[in-house]
Design a protein around this motif. Structure first.
Motif, PDB file in Angstrom:
ATOM      1  N   LEU A   6       0.808  -1.228   0.000  1.00  0.00           N
ATOM      2  CA  LEU A   6       0.000   0.000   0.000  1.00  0.00           C
ATOM      3  C   LEU A   6       0.845   1.285   0.000  1.00  0.00           C
ATOM      4  CD1 LEU A   6      -3.138   0.696   2.203  1.00  0.00           C
ATOM      5  CD2 LEU A   6      -1.333   2.389   1.997  1.00  0.00           C
ATOM      6  N   PRO A   7       1.929   1.354   0.809  1.00  0.00           N
ATOM      7  CA  PRO A   7       2.697   2.613   0.825  1.00  0.00           C
ATOM      8  C   PRO A   7       3.293   3.009  -0.517  1.00  0.00           C
ATOM      9  CG  PRO A   7       3.179   1.320   2.766  1.00  0.00           C
ATOM     10  CD  PRO A   7       2.381   0.434   1.850  1.00  0.00           C
ATOM     11  N   ARG A  44      -3.985   5.917  -0.261  1.00  0.00           N
ATOM     12  CA  ARG A  44      -4.583   5.491   1.004  1.00  0.00           C
ATOM     13  C   ARG A  44      -5.843   6.309   1.284  1.00  0.00           C
ATOM     14  NH1 ARG A  44      -2.278   3.416   5.834  1.00  0.00           N
ATOM     15  NH2 ARG A  44      -0.167   3.870   5.118  1.00  0.00           N
ATOM     16  N   ASP A  62       6.013   7.818  -1.672  1.00  0.00           N
ATOM     17  CA  ASP A  62       5.260   7.910  -0.414  1.00  0.00           C
ATOM     18  C   ASP A  62       4.145   8.941  -0.510  1.00  0.00           C
ATOM     19  OD1 ASP A  62       7.538   9.634  -0.464  1.00  0.00           O
ATOM     20  OD2 ASP A  62       7.144  10.169   1.607  1.00  0.00           O
ATOM     21  N   ASP A  63       4.338   9.985  -1.314  1.00  0.00           N
ATOM     22  CA  ASP A  63       3.251  10.956  -1.520  1.00  0.00           C
ATOM     23  C   ASP A  63       2.095  10.312  -2.286  1.00  0.00           C
ATOM     24  OD1 ASP A  63       4.599  12.974  -0.224  1.00  0.00           O
ATOM     25  OD2 ASP A  63       5.452  13.828  -2.062  1.00  0.00           O
ATOM     26  N   HIS A 108       4.844  -7.516  12.194  1.00  0.00           N
ATOM     27  CA  HIS A 108       4.544  -7.160  10.808  1.00  0.00           C
ATOM     28  C   HIS A 108       5.821  -6.643  10.147  1.00  0.00           C
ATOM     29  CE1 HIS A 108       1.296  -6.340   7.964  1.00  0.00           C
ATOM     30  NE2 HIS A 108       1.958  -5.271   7.591  1.00  0.00           N
ATOM     31  N   GLY A 121      -2.577  -9.022   5.195  1.00  0.00           N
ATOM     32  CA  GLY A 121      -3.704  -8.835   6.101  1.00  0.00           C
ATOM     33  C   GLY A 121      -5.017  -8.782   5.342  1.00  0.00           C
ATOM     34  N   MET A 178      -1.338  -5.010   9.030  1.00  0.00           N
ATOM     35  CA  MET A 178      -1.227  -4.592   7.642  1.00  0.00           C
ATOM     36  C   MET A 178      -1.611  -3.134   7.502  1.00  0.00           C
ATOM     37  SD  MET A 178      -3.176  -6.202   4.393  1.00  0.00           S
ATOM     38  CE  MET A 178      -4.407  -5.163   3.671  1.00  0.00           C
ATOM     39  N   CYS A 225       2.510  -7.483   2.987  1.00  0.00           N
ATOM     40  CA  CYS A 225       1.438  -6.668   3.552  1.00  0.00           C
ATOM     41  C   CYS A 225       0.219  -6.647   2.621  1.00  0.00           C
ATOM     42  CB  CYS A 225       1.999  -5.265   3.832  1.00  0.00           C
ATOM     43  SG  CYS A 225       0.917  -4.162   4.714  1.00  0.00           S
ATOM     44  N   SER A 226      -0.218  -5.489   2.160  1.00  0.00           N
ATOM     45  CA  SER A 226      -1.325  -5.466   1.208  1.00  0.00           C
ATOM     46  C   SER A 226      -0.930  -6.175  -0.086  1.00  0.00           C
ATOM     47  CB  SER A 226      -1.770  -4.033   0.912  1.00  0.00           C
ATOM     48  OG  SER A 226      -0.663  -3.246   0.548  1.00  0.00           O
ATOM     49  N   ARG A 233       1.272  17.750  -0.526  1.00  0.00           N
ATOM     50  CA  ARG A 233       0.968  17.552   0.889  1.00  0.00           C
ATOM     51  C   ARG A 233       2.165  17.925   1.736  1.00  0.00           C
ATOM     52  NH1 ARG A 233       2.147  11.478   3.163  1.00  0.00           N
ATOM     53  NH2 ARG A 233       4.036  11.156   1.973  1.00  0.00           N
ATOM     54  N   ASP A 271       6.944   1.355  14.779  1.00  0.00           N
ATOM     55  CA  ASP A 271       6.118   0.423  14.005  1.00  0.00           C
ATOM     56  C   ASP A 271       4.802   1.075  13.590  1.00  0.00           C
ATOM     57  OD1 ASP A 271       7.893  -1.646  13.990  1.00  0.00           O
ATOM     58  OD2 ASP A 271       7.065  -2.632  15.758  1.00  0.00           O
ATOM     59  N   GLU A 324      -2.220  -7.869  12.288  1.00  0.00           N
ATOM     60  CA  GLU A 324      -3.018  -7.916  11.068  1.00  0.00           C
ATOM     61  C   GLU A 324      -2.174  -8.468   9.935  1.00  0.00           C
ATOM     62  OE1 GLU A 324      -6.436  -6.765  10.803  1.00  0.00           O
ATOM     63  OE2 GLU A 324      -6.216  -7.892   8.940  1.00  0.00           O
ATOM     64  N   ASP A 333       6.788  11.435  -5.680  1.00  0.00           N
ATOM     65  CA  ASP A 333       7.447  10.593  -4.684  1.00  0.00           C
ATOM     66  C   ASP A 333       6.518   9.423  -4.352  1.00  0.00           C
ATOM     67  OD1 ASP A 333       9.593  12.217  -4.591  1.00  0.00           O
ATOM     68  OD2 ASP A 333       9.097  13.161  -2.681  1.00  0.00           O
ATOM     69  N   ALA A 375       0.297   7.905  -0.021  1.00  0.00           N
ATOM     70  CA  ALA A 375      -0.597   8.598   0.923  1.00  0.00           C
ATOM     71  C   ALA A 375      -1.890   8.999   0.226  1.00  0.00           C
ATOM     72  CB  ALA A 375       0.107   9.816   1.501  1.00  0.00           C
ATOM     73  N   ARG A 396      13.489  -0.472   9.158  1.00  0.00           N
ATOM     74  CA  ARG A 396      12.424  -0.159  10.101  1.00  0.00           C
ATOM     75  C   ARG A 396      12.644  -0.899  11.421  1.00  0.00           C
ATOM     76  NH1 ARG A 396      10.829   4.133   9.166  1.00  0.00           N
ATOM     77  NH2 ARG A 396       9.088   3.743  10.528  1.00  0.00           N
ATOM     78  N   PRO A 397      12.045  -0.387  12.504  1.00  0.00           N
ATOM     79  CA  PRO A 397      12.207  -1.082  13.790  1.00  0.00           C
ATOM     80  C   PRO A 397      11.626  -2.490  13.780  1.00  0.00           C
ATOM     81  CG  PRO A 397      11.218   1.097  14.103  1.00  0.00           C
ATOM     82  CD  PRO A 397      11.249   0.846  12.634  1.00  0.00           C
ATOM     83  N   SER A 398      10.768  -2.774  12.827  1.00  0.00           N
ATOM     84  CA  SER A 398      10.144  -4.097  12.748  1.00  0.00           C
ATOM     85  C   SER A 398      11.111  -5.177  12.242  1.00  0.00           C
ATOM     86  CB  SER A 398       8.920  -4.039  11.828  1.00  0.00           C
ATOM     87  OG  SER A 398       9.295  -3.549  10.542  1.00  0.00           O
TER      88      SER A 398
END
Lengths: 274, 98
Positions: free
Chosen positions: A70-71, A113, A106-107, A243, A175, B1, A150-151, B55, B40, A213, A104, A110, A250-252
């Motif tokens: 998704l991101p 989303r 991530d833009d 996840h 998820g 997710m 993920c998605s 944005r 996270d 999830e 970008d 977003a 990432r911390p994950s």
């Protein structure tokens, strides 16, 4: 099949092994890669852009469509495509958001989303187009797998059920494979689990037991349905991981579990795509 | 997710982004995996100009977001007391959930 999870000396449980020295990368690697942005024909014949990475040489190479999350069509997914190419696969990671234009990742992610994402039908049309792209290349061995986080894992599950010609699928912590009625939308009108009877390829599932999830109960339920319907699948579930535990930035991130699980991916694709 | 669950509000304001100042008319708020902050999950807010689709994004820890809610309320209460009453009547947009 479900594997028992032995506990290693450090108290971290991984499946199925965690002794140092037992986890290894694929034996076959390709240091010379060709990576480039290409055009592919997606849903409704729309032309979109995609990242295409493959080993240098004539092949034949098995193909993988890496479905981004998704991101967005971002570095994590592009890198996964390159990683699989390093292990001998011809990989396309098509931009599912190309209709939104340049920007970008991530833009754009977003924005998507906020718009409720893309429709499952559009995603399937785009993935079918990416699969056709791979099979049309002279280096193709004719087999194509799909994989996503993920998605992208949810989309992988859907693709495995609804697209003809998928030879193997790797769902990493997808998820909402099961979704309550209130979670269904016009764009995602039916839960992927409800298509399971149509799954026509082997499925590898990678999950963290601390994930919310999908959580353990959801993964159990998915496995139950796969088992009831006689599908070919392998699920690996990792303690000490939640996840997105492949995401090294990432911390994950969980190094031991991630290295082990990538080994499972290489092994699975080698058995079903080579 | 990652989910598509978001809260949205119509707003009137400006934000400074990559290209300088711009009008923003929508706030999109969600609690999910962030892109940058090393957590996270985070409370993420996108201040959006729906015309240009530009944005300005922020990603906050949950505790930070809750503290910010309190401080925004405190700043408004103090500001309105100093500046002779509520400014809401002057606001071109009455803020509401979309």
């Amino acid at each position: 099949m479900w594997k028992a999870l032995p506990k290693c000396a450090q108290g971290v449980i991984v499946a199925p092994k965690c002794q140092h020295g037992t986890v290894r990368e694929s034996d076959v690697t390709y240091r010379d890669l060709i990576c480039e942005e290409v055009q592919f024909k997606g849903h409704n014949g729309d032309m979109g852009n995609a990242y295409y990475a493959r080993p240098k040489g004539d092949g034949p190479f098995p193909g993988v469509v890496f479905i981004h999350h998704l991101p967005g069509w971002n570095e994590v997914c592009i890198e996964a495509a390159r990683r699989l190419a390093h292990h001998g696969y011809s990989v396309i990671c098509n931009n599912l958001y190309f209709r939104e234009g340049e920007g970008d990742p991530d833009d754009i992610g977003a924005r998507m989303r906020a718009a409720g994402g893309i429709s499952d039908e559009q995603m399937l049309g785009d993935v079918a187009g990416a699969m056709a792209f791979l099979r049309a290349q002279s280096n193709s061995n004719g087999k194509v797998g799909v994989m996503g986080y993920c998605s992208g894992g949810r989309h992988t599950y859907l693709a495995a059920c609804r697209l003809p010609g998928v030879n193997a699928a790797v769902d990493c912590w997808g998820g909402r494979v099961m979704a309550p009625a209130e979670a269904l939308t016009a764009k995602q009108p039916k839960a992927p689990i409800d298509f399971t009877k149509d799954m026509n390829c082997p499925m590898l599932g990678i999950f963290g037991n601390d994930d919310k999830e999908p959580d353990v109960a959801q993964v159990n339920k998915t496995e139950e349905v796969l088992k009831q319907l006689g599908k070919t699948y392998e699920f690996y579930r990792y303690d000490g991981a939640g996840h997105a535990f492949f995401d090294w930035n990432r911390p994950s991130y969980r190094v031991e579990q991630a290295v082990d699980a990538w080994g499972k991916v290489y092994d699975f694709f080698a058995r079903h795509l080579r | 997710m990652c989910s598509y669950i978001t809260e949205k509000a119509q707003i009137f304001g400006s934000a400074k982004g990559k290209k300088g100042w711009m009008a923003v008319d929508t706030a999109v708020i969600y609690y999910d995996h962030p892109v940058h902050v090393p957590l996270d999950h985070a409370l993420n807010i996108d201040f959006v100009d729906s015309r240009s689709k530009e944005r300005v994004a922020v990603e906050l820890s949950a505790a930070s977001a809750r503290e910010l809610i309190k401080r925004i309320q405190a700043a408004l209460d103090h500001g309105e007391s100093v500046h002779l009453g509520s400014t809401e009547a002057q606001d071109p947009v009455r803020i509401h959930a979309l």
